[in-house]
Design a protein around this motif. Structure first.
Motif, PDB file in Angstrom:
ATOM      1  N   ILE A  69       0.585  -1.485  -0.045  1.00  0.00           N
ATOM      2  CA  ILE A  69       0.640   0.036   0.107  1.00  0.00           C
ATOM      3  C   ILE A  69       0.617   1.097  -0.305  1.00  0.00           C
ATOM      4  N   ARG A  70       1.257   1.897  -0.568  1.00  0.00           N
ATOM      5  CA  ARG A  70       2.259   2.926  -1.592  1.00  0.00           C
ATOM      6  C   ARG A  70       1.132   4.181  -1.530  1.00  0.00           C
ATOM      7  N   TYR A  71       0.125   4.425  -1.686  1.00  0.00           N
ATOM      8  CA  TYR A  71      -0.272   5.690  -1.921  1.00  0.00           C
ATOM      9  C   TYR A  71      -0.601   6.530  -0.608  1.00  0.00           C
ATOM     10  N   GLU A  76      -6.100   0.117  -6.119  1.00  0.00           N
ATOM     11  CA  GLU A  76      -4.833   0.094  -4.949  1.00  0.00           C
ATOM     12  C   GLU A  76      -5.533   0.782  -3.639  1.00  0.00           C
ATOM     13  N   PRO A  77      -5.709   0.350  -2.340  1.00  0.00           N
ATOM     14  CA  PRO A  77      -5.882   0.878  -1.280  1.00  0.00           C
ATOM     15  C   PRO A  77      -5.587   2.615  -1.327  1.00  0.00           C
ATOM     16  N   VAL A  78      -5.993   3.133  -0.530  1.00  0.00           N
ATOM     17  CA  VAL A  78      -5.118   4.332  -0.628  1.00  0.00           C
ATOM     18  C   VAL A  78      -4.505   4.976   0.431  1.00  0.00           C
ATOM     19  N   VAL A  79      -4.135   5.514   1.828  1.00  0.00           N
ATOM     20  CA  VAL A  79      -4.135   6.065   2.696  1.00  0.00           C
ATOM     21  C   VAL A  79      -4.618   7.442   3.026  1.00  0.00           C
ATOM     22  N   ILE A  80      -5.337   8.085   3.575  1.00  0.00           N
ATOM     23  CA  ILE A  80      -5.573   9.591   3.799  1.00  0.00           C
ATOM     24  C   ILE A  80      -5.327   9.909   5.556  1.00  0.00           C
ATOM     25  N   THR A  81      -4.548  10.923   5.678  1.00  0.00           N
ATOM     26  CA  THR A  81      -3.778  10.891   6.943  1.00  0.00           C
ATOM     27  C   THR A  81      -4.150  12.521   7.646  1.00  0.00           C
ATOM     28  N   PRO A  84     -11.586   1.010  -2.196  1.00  0.00           N
ATOM     29  CA  PRO A  84     -10.574   1.045  -0.188  1.00  0.00           C
ATOM     30  C   PRO A  84      -9.874   1.347   0.681  1.00  0.00           C
ATOM     31  N   ILE A  85     -10.351   2.620   0.888  1.00  0.00           N
ATOM     32  CA  ILE A  85      -9.864   3.762   1.860  1.00  0.00           C
ATOM     33  C   ILE A  85      -9.439   3.468   3.347  1.00  0.00           C
ATOM     34  N   ILE A  86      -8.333   4.403   3.970  1.00  0.00           N
ATOM     35  CA  ILE A  86      -7.510   3.615   4.882  1.00  0.00           C
ATOM     36  C   ILE A  86      -7.577   4.604   5.551  1.00  0.00           C
ATOM     37  N   ALA A  87      -8.484   5.500   6.842  1.00  0.00           N
ATOM     38  CA  ALA A  87      -7.848   6.697   7.321  1.00  0.00           C
ATOM     39  C   ALA A  87      -7.312   6.360   8.831  1.00  0.00           C
ATOM     40  N   CYS A  96      -9.830  -3.437   4.323  1.00  0.00           N
ATOM     41  CA  CYS A  96     -10.473  -2.742   3.157  1.00  0.00           C
ATOM     42  C   CYS A  96     -10.496  -3.373   1.798  1.00  0.00           C
ATOM     43  N   LYS A  97      -9.629  -4.356   1.871  1.00  0.00           N
ATOM     44  CA  LYS A  97      -9.860  -5.378   0.602  1.00  0.00           C
ATOM     45  C   LYS A  97     -11.051  -6.725   0.627  1.00  0.00           C
ATOM     46  N   ARG A  98     -10.986  -6.584   1.862  1.00  0.00           N
ATOM     47  CA  ARG A  98     -12.091  -8.292   2.557  1.00  0.00           C
ATOM     48  C   ARG A  98     -13.261  -7.421   1.073  1.00  0.00           C
ATOM     49  N   HIS A  99     -14.241  -8.950   0.870  1.00  0.00           N
ATOM     50  CA  HIS A  99     -15.790  -8.995   0.744  1.00  0.00           C
ATOM     51  C   HIS A  99     -16.252  -8.217  -0.934  1.00  0.00           C
ATOM     52  N   GLY A 100     -14.908  -7.695  -1.329  1.00  0.00           N
ATOM     53  CA  GLY A 100     -14.352  -6.161  -2.220  1.00  0.00           C
ATOM     54  C   GLY A 100     -14.706  -4.995  -2.264  1.00  0.00           C
TER      55      GLY A 100
END
Length: 585
Positions: free
Chosen positions: A24-26, A72-77, A100-103, A160-164
């Motif tokens: 996860i790089r973004y 791809e998943p993306v991180v927001i912070t 898949p957004i990771i806050a 964040c990637k599970r079940h769609g």
């Protein structure tokens, strides 16, 4: 600056390591200070692609666009205060579109909430449709904190990637460390999840075992799949009486692992396949695993052994069939386990009248095909020392409380009036749940063995922390003195007035006289209660010490004795000195 690397805050290191492990790089970051340890670390790591956006609402929508376009998943912070509130609109969008957004929101600690301190926003509860999962990345003080933090972050990143897919939230504790001198990230436990649609990994080389926690009875197809897996890989199936497994390669391991003065070398396992739920045997914690693979249709992260590496969200039948090969028949590991069990049990001396002695006598005589229920903890532990090949074991290990064991057994008995249902419980558990004996539906297929030692004997064993209180532990921890103080007539009158056949024993001879009747395969005209009185609590401790000391290794005994002496005489310096000596042996 050339001298800036990673923060020294371990929980932030764990988040960064697991982001990298999951590729996860973004990262889209907004300005502020509370998340400085995270941002200050990733901006100096060329693995990450970091973008800046002043407006958190816009930042989160930018992440939605990136996630949709890149796949791809993306991180927001962002920082503390109201910054994170501006994520809600975009996280709602991500929730309904499965983006898949990771806050990652930083905070100063839960202890600061509610005390009128600036920039402390309570994010412990997220609106339902803004995050599939919200976890806390706790501040790490010791190994236990580190393990907990790693597990929680693994859960979030996998979710964040599970079940769609969909958004998740990580609430990151910080103490604003200014130290960015860590050049290499320490290793972190990384967990992978697989479904039946994925390419499954190869099994690692080495010794393999299956561990079964409490489990519904296995059907023939499932049993055959496990047997074929064990035959293929020379594996065994470690069980207790709640495991529901009675196929080939079954090993009842509590007696071997429960030895105080010997090491169970066969418990050193390279790969442990974990199935089932809560185990009814605490000795399983002594299994020494290289790594653990968890197989369950729920796909949840359950790290009972602290070594979880992979989770397989699929049926057990599919998993074991996939990793099996026809035409193989390896069983040297199983033979070694059974041989060790037989060697240990053959050394069993005569035990005093006690819960463990009663368990041994019961295990030899249970009616074939009966349903056997055990109370928490003492009865369950005692029965697990012995093999019971032809009975189905049950215990309320889900919540692991003493309440309800008799009611559970009665409920089960109502489903099959032609099958015998037998319970073995202590006095506290019995009196806690005794009202069910008066239920008008109780049938003549019910039999109860009540071990009455006048207290919660679990809290009196030497291994219990409550035992450190000595005799004072009897007053409240063991709750001694209730329920007639081992009255010889209380249970008799109660049971007989309710139509039960009542029997009692205060000696081994009396118990053996009644055993044949209580454990007979015949159906009688009424239910039965057999009350066994343990007059001296010291007999319970003696029985435990005897059965836990059957296989004595002189080196292990020496180490334990020296360690005990060091603690009481020479303190920590003495312990360290003795460890040094023992390493040279």
């Amino acid at each position: 600056m050339d001298n800036l690397f990673y923060t020294d805050e371990r929980n932030t290191q764990i988040v960064i390591s697991l982001l990298k492990a999951n590729n996860i790089r973004y990262v889209v970051t907004s300005p502020g200070t509370t998340h400085m340890c995270f941002v200050g670390s990733v901006q100096h790591d060329p693995f990450f692609k970091v973008f800046s956006c002043v407006d958190e609402r816009s930042a989160a929508y930018i992440a939605c666009g990136m996630a949709e376009e890149s796949g791809e998943p993306v991180v927001i912070t962002c920082t503390g205060a109201t910054a994170s509130r501006n994520y809600y609109s975009a996280l709602t969008e991500a929730y309904y579109r499965k983006l898949p957004i990771i806050a990652i929101t930083a905070h100063q600690g839960t202890d600061r909430l509610g005390h009128l301190l600036e920039q402390n926003i309570d994010r412990r509860r997220m609106p339902y449709d803004t995050a599939k999962l919200s976890v806390e990345a706790v501040y790490v003080k010791d190994k236990r904190d580190e393990h907990y933090c790693a597990i929680e972050v693994n859960k979030a990143l996998l979710e964040c990637k599970r079940h769609g897919g969909g958004p998740v939230h990580i609430n990151l504790f910080t103490r604003y460390s200014r130290n960015f001198t860590v050049r290499e990230l320490p290793p972190v436990q990384t967990i992978r999840r697989y479904t039946a649609f994925d390419t499954l990994p190869e099994l690692p080389a080495g010794k393999i075992a299956v561990f079964v926690g409490s489990h519904r009875p296995f059907n023939e197809k499932e049993t055959q799949a496990i047997e074929r897996f064990c035959a293929t890989h020379d594996a065994v199936v470690f069980c207790d009486h709640t495991s529901g497994y009675n196929g080939a390669y079954k090993v009842q391991f509590a007696l071997c692992l429960g030895q105080q003065f010997a090491e169970f070398d066969l418990a050193n396992i390279d790969l442990l396949i974990h199935i089932g739920e809560v185990s009814g045997d605490a000795t399983s914690r002594k299994l020494n695993c290289g790594e653990v693979w968890r197989v369950s249709e729920d796909g949840e992260i359950r790290d009972a052994f602290g070594k979880l590496a992979k989770v397989f969200e699929m049926s057990e039948h599919y998993f074991f069939k996939h990793y099996s090969k026809p035409g193989t028949d390896n069983h040297s590991y199983y033979d070694a386990c059974i041989s060790q069990y037989k060697n240990i049990i053959s050394a069993l001396p005569e035990l005093p009248l006690s819960t463990i002695w009663i368990a041994g006598q019961v295990s030899e005589s249970l009616p074939k095909g009966c349903n056997f229920h055990m109370g928490i903890w003492s009865a369950l532990r005692a029965m697990n020392y012995f093999n019971v090949p032809d009975a189905k074991g049950n215990c309320n290990v889900g919540g692991f409380g003493i309440d309800g064991c008799l009611s559970t057994m009665v409920g089960a008995s109502l489903c099959n009036p032609d099958r015998l249902y037998i319970a073995m419980v202590g006095d506290l558990a019995f009196f806690y749940d005794m009202n069910v004996l008066g239920n008008k539906h109780v049938g003549n297929n019910v039999r109860i063995i009540l071990v009455n030692n006048g207290q919660g004997n679990e809290m009196r064993y030497s291994f219990s922390p409550a035992a450190s209180l000595g005799e004072d532990g009897k007053l409240f921890m063991a709750a001694a003195g209730h329920f007639g103080k081992q009255s010889k007539s209380l249970v008799r009158h109660y049971a007989e007035d309710l139509g039960y056949e009542y029997l009692s024993a205060s000696t081994k001879e009396e118990f053996l006289i009644h055993r044949e009747h209580v454990l007979s395969e015949k159906h009688f005209d009424r239910p039965i209660v057999l009350e066994v009185f343990i007059a001296d609590e010291k007999d319970e401790e003696e029985a435990y010490q005897l059965i836990a000391s059957l296989d004595k290794d002189k080196t292990t005994v020496l180490k334990k004795n020296l360690k005990s002496a060091a603690k009481s005489v020479v303190g920590q310096k003495g312990i360290n000195a003795i460890k040094t000596i023992l390493k040279k042996q």
